[in-house]
Design an enzyme around this catalytic site. Structure first.
Site, PDB file in Angstrom:
ATOM      1  N   ASP A 346       0.867  -1.166   0.000  1.00  0.00           N
ATOM      2  CA  ASP A 346       0.000   0.000   0.000  1.00  0.00           C
ATOM      3  C   ASP A 346       0.914   1.230   0.000  1.00  0.00           C
ATOM      4  OD1 ASP A 346      -2.351   1.631   0.409  1.00  0.00           O
ATOM      5  OD2 ASP A 346      -1.705   1.818   2.490  1.00  0.00           O
ATOM      6  N   ASP A 542      -7.109  -2.053   4.049  1.00  0.00           N
ATOM      7  CA  ASP A 542      -6.153  -3.072   3.598  1.00  0.00           C
ATOM      8  C   ASP A 542      -6.463  -4.445   4.180  1.00  0.00           C
ATOM      9  OD1 ASP A 542      -4.560  -1.309   2.075  1.00  0.00           O
ATOM     10  OD2 ASP A 542      -3.541  -0.619   3.882  1.00  0.00           O
TER      11      ASP A 542
END
Length: 664
Positions: A346, A542
């Site tokens: 990420d 996430d």
């Protein structure tokens, strides 16, 4: 009653026993005086079969010295056959469950030595089996020392202030808003904010920062921090279950309770090793014509090195990871980390700090830059946007005093409208500001930057530019992963494509996918061909992709609970470099486990071949196998790592990585 040191008088305080103090008995002796005897009794209770085996051995020596050798043979043989039967029952149960292990060799060796009259060797094999289990348990306890440290230090009670009284309550009873007293050198029980004027706190167990941190009234205080020399009061902002330290303890408990699938690693060699050993022993018997030769070979084929080596190595690897600020939820995660081929990251909060900082103030000619920043920071006090804190911090760094806001409203994803000192300030996206100031114009921004536009009283006032900084060691982390065999990298982010491309170019990341929703991230990770895949993230969004990856690694230092729970490993400190350290630990652990297994196999095979020629008597062979066991355990314990492991810096190999990225 409040005292001058900031504490309160105890009133009806219900106290709990103080930890870490030695208690004296009535005779004035300290409790630790008979520690040696107590420790011995604990070992006897913990390992009763080993203790019984040793007692029978000592009894046999006494009987032999008394001229009762015939009785020694019966006692040793009978006891060995009982243990063999006990092992056989467990072996049959495993086979019925479809699990072929290494117990067959041990049972066969005991029975064979008894049948040929080598009763001393039979007892030694029994000691080897039962002692091997005890050694494994002892080694596991030694290796899990760092994991257990968090559990034993977890606070159990909190000192809650109730009026003028202080009451000790279980930590689970603390509620948000409770005022708690934290005494000198005590651990903060729950997350909170400082109520007392100031103190210093050791946050090393949470952040990894060894330098004490100064805390002032209103500052955030993390559970797990250790208070300094002054008693202070805090206001609880979270329950125990939602606090930083308790979340870490929960992760440690999960990691400690998970049974690493490392026995499978040893059992891969079970069938061939068993077949080879039985075949070699049978050939030695057939050629020599002496059944004793069969027993002499098998006592050296007992599988303790294989059964012990892998578990000790993997528990040691988990311990090493914990010491480096990484909680690994099982040995299977270490195996996946060891073989990782791809890494997905990420962007915001993982490769970058996740807190954009002000890089430029572009005010219109009719307004000074500091005044523009003052208006923006004042308005942003009422915004929940990630940029708000950055603007406020920038104003304070310049020594600007924020203006009083009479009224403010925020339009989600667009901006803030605030009434400040008799003026209307509009702060936010260009389209939002342009709707209030038609003459507004866009400003030039570099890749990776974003602009905040401003209008005051319907007149365009300028723009402020911010950039989310890359982590200092992000590049070195990717280079280190490349060295460790993780050659394929990808970045998934919800940010704009231009910003994502700029960050990826700086880091040499091969593949970039921007404007991603959580479902998009899961789909992209599932499509990666080079597996196993590591996914590194920090936010709630996430959590799905962390669970979907072969190994999810959560940057859990900021308390992203959903991400931490769905990940296979959690980094407890705000350091992306620990990702590479996790892979390194996984590779080292698997390598040491395999080396330990092969050490046991090779030494056992060499000794079996020698014993096949009748050179090694059964009793001597059983003793030699004990030496092999000990060597295997010591070899596997190398997975725990050294003292300086956590302090080792990541090497910087930016040129090599940029050359590889350019070539691709």
């Amino acid at each position: 009653m409040r005292r001058r040191d900031g504490t309160r008088s105890r009133g009806r305080c219900r106290r709990t026993p103080a930890s870490g103090r030695q208690r004296a008995d009535p005779e004035g002796r300290e409790a630790g005086e008979d520690g040696g005897v107590t420790a011995a009794l604990k070992l006897i209770r913990r390992y009763p079969v080993v203790s019984l085996t040793l007692a029978i051995g000592l009894a046999g020596i006494v009987l032999a010295l008394a001229g009762q050798g015939w009785l020694v043979a019966w006692v040793f043989s009978g006891y060995a056959l009982v243990i063999a039967a006990w092992q056989a029952v467990g072996m049959v149960r495993d086979i019925l469950r479809g699990h072929w292990g290494l117990d067959l060799l041990a049972v066969t060796a005991i029975v064979a030595t008894v049948l040929v009259g080598e009763y001393v060797a039979a007892l030694i094999v029994v000691l080897m089996l039962t002692g091997g289990e005890a050694l494994e348990d002892y080694a596991n306890r030694r290796a899990k020392r760092e994991l257990d440290a968090l559990l034993t230090r977890a606070p159990q009670f909190a000192h809650r202030v109730e009026g003028d009284e202080l009451v000790d309550v279980p930590i689970d009873h603390v509620q948000v808003g409770d005022v708690l007293l934290v005494r000198p050198a005590e651990m903060v029980p729950v997350d909170g904010t400082m109520r007392s004027p100031e103190t210093t706190m050791d946050q090393s167990s949470i952040t990894g920062e060894s330098v004490p941190v100064e805390k002032h009234a209103g500052d955030e205080v993390l559970s797990g921090s250790v208070n300094g020399q002054a008693a202070v009061e805090i206001v609880a902002t979270a329950s125990a279950a939602d606090s930083q330290y308790q979340q870490i303890v929960a992760l440690v408990s999960e990691a400690a309770a998970s049974k690493a699938p490392v026995v499978r690693l040893a059992d891969r060699y079970a069938v061939p090793f068993t077949a080879f050993s039985l075949l070699l022993a049978g050939v030695a018997w057939w050629i020599s014509g002496d059944p004793v030769r069969f027993a002499e070979v098998l006592v050296l084929a007992t599988p303790c090195p294989l059964l012990i080596a892998a578990p000790v190595a993997f528990i040691g690897g988990m311990s090493r990871a914990a010491r480096n600020g990484i909680i690994v939820k099982g040995g299977g995660v270490l195996e996946q980390l060891a073989g990782a081929k791809s890494a997905v990251f990420d962007k915001t909060g993982t490769l970058t700090h996740g807190a954009p900082e002000l890089v430029a103030v572009r005010a219109e000619p009719w307004l000074a830059e500091d005044e523009l920043l003052r208006y923006v920071a004042s308005a942003e006090q009422y915004s929940s946007h990630v940029l708000a804190a950055s603007m406020i911090d920038a104003a304070r760094e310049r020594g600007l005093e924020l203006l009083e806001v009479v009224h403010a409203t925020e339009e989600a994803t667009n901006g803030v409208i605030a009434r400040i000192d008799g003026h209307e300030a509009v702060v936010g996206k260009f389209s939002f500001v342009a709707a209030h100031a038609p003459e507004a114009h866009r400003t030039d921004i570099a890749p990776g930057e974003l602009a905040v536009y401003v209008a005051i009283n319907g007149r365009f006032a300028g723009a402020l530019l911010a950039r989310d900084r890359l982590r200092d060691n992000a590049r070195a982390t990717l280079d280190r992963l490349d060295e460790l065999g993780v050659h394929h990298t990808m970045m998934l982010t919800g940010d704009a494509q231009a910003t994502a491309d700029h960050i990826a170019a700086e880091l040499g990341i091969e593949r970039v996918h921007a404007d991603c929703l959580p479902a998009d991230k899961v789909r992209e990770v599932a499509a990666i061909a080079e597996r196993p895949v590591i996914m590194v993230g920090d936010g709630v969004n996430d959590a799905p992709v962390l669970a979907a990856a072969d190994v999810g690694i959560a940057m859990g230092a900021r308390g992203a609970t959903a991400a931490s729970e769905s990940a296979g490993a959690v980094i407890l400190v705000d350091d992306i470099g620990r990702t590479a350290k996790a892979v390194e630990i996984g590779r080292d652990t698997v390598r040491i486990a395999l080396q330990s297994i092969w050490l046991g196999i090779i030494v056992s095979v060499v000794l079996m071949v020698v014993a096949a020629f009748g050179v090694i008597p059964a009793t001597i062979g059983a003793l030699l196998q004990e030496v092999v066991d000990l060597a295997t355990i010591l070899f596997a314990l190398r997975a725990i790592g050294g003292r300086l492991d956590a302090a080792s810096p990541l090497p910087s190999r930016a040129p090599a990585r940029s050359e590889r990225a350019a070539a691709s």
